[in-house]
Design a protein around this motif. Sequence first.
Motif, PDB file in Angstrom:
ATOM      1  N   ARG A 112      11.977  15.156  -6.518  1.00 30.26           N
ATOM      2  CA  ARG A 112      13.052  14.329  -7.082  1.00 30.26           C
ATOM      3  C   ARG A 112      14.245  14.283  -6.142  1.00 30.26           C
ATOM      4  O   ARG A 112      14.807  13.214  -5.875  1.00 30.26           O
ATOM      5  N   ASP A 113      14.626  15.449  -5.610  1.00 28.88           N
ATOM      6  CA  ASP A 113      15.774  15.495  -4.700  1.00 28.88           C
ATOM      7  C   ASP A 113      15.516  14.688  -3.431  1.00 28.88           C
ATOM      8  O   ASP A 113      16.402  13.988  -2.935  1.00 28.88           O
ATOM      9  N   ALA A 114      14.286  14.750  -2.910  1.00 29.14           N
ATOM     10  CA  ALA A 114      13.944  14.002  -1.696  1.00 29.14           C
ATOM     11  C   ALA A 114      13.983  12.501  -1.946  1.00 29.14           C
ATOM     12  O   ALA A 114      14.504  11.734  -1.133  1.00 29.14           O
ATOM     13  N   VAL A 115      13.453  12.073  -3.084  1.00 30.62           N
ATOM     14  CA  VAL A 115      13.448  10.640  -3.402  1.00 30.62           C
ATOM     15  C   VAL A 115      14.879  10.159  -3.654  1.00 30.62           C
ATOM     16  O   VAL A 115      15.272   9.084  -3.187  1.00 30.62           O
TER      17      VAL A 115
ATOM     18  N   SER B 277      18.151   8.672  -9.867  1.00 24.93           N
ATOM     19  CA  SER B 277      17.920  10.068 -10.237  1.00 24.93           C
ATOM     20  C   SER B 277      17.742  10.190 -11.753  1.00 24.93           C
ATOM     21  O   SER B 277      16.840  10.893 -12.226  1.00 24.93           O
ATOM     22  N   GLY B 278      18.570   9.503 -12.501  1.00 26.80           N
ATOM     23  CA  GLY B 278      18.453   9.504 -13.960  1.00 26.80           C
ATOM     24  C   GLY B 278      17.157   8.855 -14.428  1.00 26.80           C
ATOM     25  O   GLY B 278      16.522   9.332 -15.376  1.00 26.80           O
ATOM     26  N   GLU B 279      16.759   7.775 -13.754  1.00 22.79           N
ATOM     27  CA  GLU B 279      15.503   7.107 -14.106  1.00 22.79           C
ATOM     28  C   GLU B 279      14.296   7.996 -13.794  1.00 22.79           C
ATOM     29  O   GLU B 279      13.318   8.000 -14.542  1.00 22.79           O
ATOM     30  N   LEU B 280      14.373   8.750 -12.719  1.00 29.28           N
ATOM     31  CA  LEU B 280      13.304   9.692 -12.398  1.00 29.28           C
ATOM     32  C   LEU B 280      13.161  10.738 -13.501  1.00 29.28           C
ATOM     33  O   LEU B 280      12.053  11.037 -13.951  1.00 29.28           O
ATOM     34  N   GLU B 281      14.268  11.284 -13.937  1.00 31.12           N
ATOM     35  CA  GLU B 281      14.226  12.291 -15.006  1.00 31.12           C
ATOM     36  C   GLU B 281      13.713  11.694 -16.317  1.00 31.12           C
ATOM     37  O   GLU B 281      12.932  12.322 -17.024  1.00 31.12           O
TER      38      GLU B 281
ATOM     39  N   THR C  49       4.468  18.798 -12.034  1.00 31.51           N
ATOM     40  CA  THR C  49       4.127  19.975 -11.234  1.00 31.51           C
ATOM     41  C   THR C  49       5.379  20.783 -10.900  1.00 31.51           C
ATOM     42  O   THR C  49       6.505  20.338 -11.140  1.00 31.51           O
ATOM     43  N   ASP C  50       5.142  21.942 -10.313  1.00 31.12           N
ATOM     44  CA  ASP C  50       6.256  22.791  -9.874  1.00 31.12           C
ATOM     45  C   ASP C  50       7.020  22.168  -8.706  1.00 31.12           C
ATOM     46  O   ASP C  50       8.131  22.588  -8.403  1.00 31.12           O
ATOM     47  N   ALA C  51       6.425  21.198  -8.050  1.00 33.50           N
ATOM     48  CA  ALA C  51       7.074  20.547  -6.914  1.00 33.50           C
ATOM     49  C   ALA C  51       8.062  19.468  -7.341  1.00 33.50           C
ATOM     50  O   ALA C  51       8.667  18.810  -6.493  1.00 33.50           O
ATOM     51  N   TRP C  52       8.232  19.284  -8.638  1.00 33.41           N
ATOM     52  CA  TRP C  52       9.021  18.159  -9.117  1.00 33.41           C
ATOM     53  C   TRP C  52      10.462  18.164  -8.617  1.00 33.41           C
ATOM     54  O   TRP C  52      10.954  17.148  -8.120  1.00 33.41           O
TER      55      TRP C  52
ATOM     56  N   ALA D   3       0.828  -1.210   0.000  1.00 34.45           N
ATOM     57  CA  ALA D   3       0.000   0.000   0.000  1.00 34.45           C
ATOM     58  C   ALA D   3       0.862   1.259   0.000  1.00 34.45           C
ATOM     59  O   ALA D   3       0.572   2.218  -0.723  1.00 34.45           O
ATOM     60  N   LEU D   4       1.922   1.257   0.797  1.00 33.26           N
ATOM     61  CA  LEU D   4       2.811   2.413   0.855  1.00 33.26           C
ATOM     62  C   LEU D   4       3.501   2.623  -0.491  1.00 33.26           C
ATOM     63  O   LEU D   4       3.592   3.750  -0.983  1.00 33.26           O
ATOM     64  N   ALA D   5       3.965   1.557  -1.097  1.00 32.70           N
ATOM     65  CA  ALA D   5       4.620   1.652  -2.406  1.00 32.70           C
ATOM     66  C   ALA D   5       3.647   2.152  -3.466  1.00 32.70           C
ATOM     67  O   ALA D   5       4.009   2.956  -4.329  1.00 32.70           O
ATOM     68  N   SER D   6       2.409   1.699  -3.387  1.00 31.89           N
ATOM     69  CA  SER D   6       1.390   2.138  -4.342  1.00 31.89           C
ATOM     70  C   SER D   6       1.143   3.645  -4.212  1.00 31.89           C
ATOM     71  O   SER D   6       1.125   4.375  -5.211  1.00 31.89           O
ATOM     72  N   THR D   7       0.964   4.097  -3.000  1.00 30.39           N
ATOM     73  CA  THR D   7       0.738   5.526  -2.757  1.00 30.39           C
ATOM     74  C   THR D   7       1.943   6.344  -3.215  1.00 30.39           C
ATOM     75  O   THR D   7       1.796   7.372  -3.874  1.00 30.39           O
ATOM     76  N   ALA D   8       3.126   5.891  -2.866  1.00 27.23           N
ATOM     77  CA  ALA D   8       4.341   6.625  -3.204  1.00 27.23           C
ATOM     78  C   ALA D   8       4.558   6.682  -4.716  1.00 27.23           C
ATOM     79  O   ALA D   8       4.907   7.736  -5.253  1.00 27.23           O
ATOM     80  N   GLY D   9       4.361   5.575  -5.400  1.00 30.02           N
ATOM     81  CA  GLY D   9       4.546   5.555  -6.857  1.00 30.02           C
ATOM     82  C   GLY D   9       3.577   6.477  -7.564  1.00 30.02           C
ATOM     83  O   GLY D   9       3.941   7.223  -8.472  1.00 30.02           O
ATOM     84  N   THR D  10       2.322   6.445  -7.134  1.00 28.62           N
ATOM     85  CA  THR D  10       1.306   7.311  -7.733  1.00 28.62           C
ATOM     86  C   THR D  10       1.616   8.778  -7.460  1.00 28.62           C
ATOM     87  O   THR D  10       1.560   9.622  -8.363  1.00 28.62           O
ATOM     88  N   THR D  11       1.969   9.093  -6.225  1.00 27.42           N
ATOM     89  CA  THR D  11       2.277  10.468  -5.849  1.00 27.42           C
ATOM     90  C   THR D  11       3.501  10.970  -6.607  1.00 27.42           C
ATOM     91  O   THR D  11       3.509  12.095  -7.133  1.00 27.42           O
ATOM     92  N   LEU D  12       4.517  10.150  -6.699  1.00 25.42           N
ATOM     93  CA  LEU D  12       5.754  10.525  -7.373  1.00 25.42           C
ATOM     94  C   LEU D  12       5.497  10.891  -8.831  1.00 25.42           C
ATOM     95  O   LEU D  12       5.903  11.947  -9.307  1.00 25.42           O
ATOM     96  N   VAL D  13       4.783  10.032  -9.545  1.00 20.77           N
ATOM     97  CA  VAL D  13       4.522  10.291 -10.962  1.00 20.77           C
ATOM     98  C   VAL D  13       3.602  11.502 -11.125  1.00 20.77           C
ATOM     99  O   VAL D  13       3.787  12.315 -12.031  1.00 20.77           O
ATOM    100  N   THR D  14       2.650  11.665 -10.240  1.00 23.89           N
ATOM    101  CA  THR D  14       1.765  12.828 -10.302  1.00 23.89           C
ATOM    102  C   THR D  14       2.565  14.123 -10.149  1.00 23.89           C
ATOM    103  O   THR D  14       2.340  15.097 -10.873  1.00 23.89           O
ATOM    104  N   LEU D  15       3.517  14.137  -9.234  1.00 19.16           N
ATOM    105  CA  LEU D  15       4.306  15.343  -8.982  1.00 19.16           C
ATOM    106  C   LEU D  15       5.319  15.639 -10.077  1.00 19.16           C
ATOM    107  O   LEU D  15       5.852  16.751 -10.145  1.00 19.16           O
ATOM    108  N   MET D  16       5.567  14.685 -10.955  1.00 18.33           N
ATOM    109  CA  MET D  16       6.508  14.908 -12.049  1.00 18.33           C
ATOM    110  C   MET D  16       6.046  16.022 -12.985  1.00 18.33           C
ATOM    111  O   MET D  16       6.868  16.640 -13.655  1.00 18.33           O
TER     112      MET D  16
END
Length: 140
Positions: free
Chosen positions: A29-32, A48-52, A22-25, A7-20
């Motif tokens: 990214r730095d926090a992750v 970090s490269g995979e996130l970008e 936005t201005d919060a990206w 459940a935590l991984a699901s929430t985190a993955g969804t939140t991470l991609v959603t924030l990509m």
Amino acid sequence: MDPEITALASTAGTTLVTLMATDAWERTRDAVTSLWRRVHPGRADMVSGELEATREELLASEPDGDPDARQELQAEWQGRIRRLLVARPDAAEELRALLRDIDTGDAAGPAVTQHATASGNARVYQAGRDQRIEERGGEA
């Protein structure tokens, strides 16, 4: 498999991609990346490269209206984060704190509230980000 980790991984993955998209990206990214650096230092730069790369893919897919791209990218990051948590369950609390910071707006900045009133034949179009409107005249 631990349902709490899933459940935590699901929430985190969804939140991470959603924030990509936005201005919060950058802050997100730095926090992750910092989380990965503490848990798996040898993989942090690669992550970090995979996130970008994921962000670029997401942004490229949005103008085309590819509805599956976002879900696929979320699933990829859900899997990566789940594997991280399975290998290092002690990272779960740090991830929860990161998500709480994002939820409270610390990473995303102030909330946006929109209000509109339309009357008669007026139309109101509002969007929190990109918006594409196609009107076709003469169609029944």
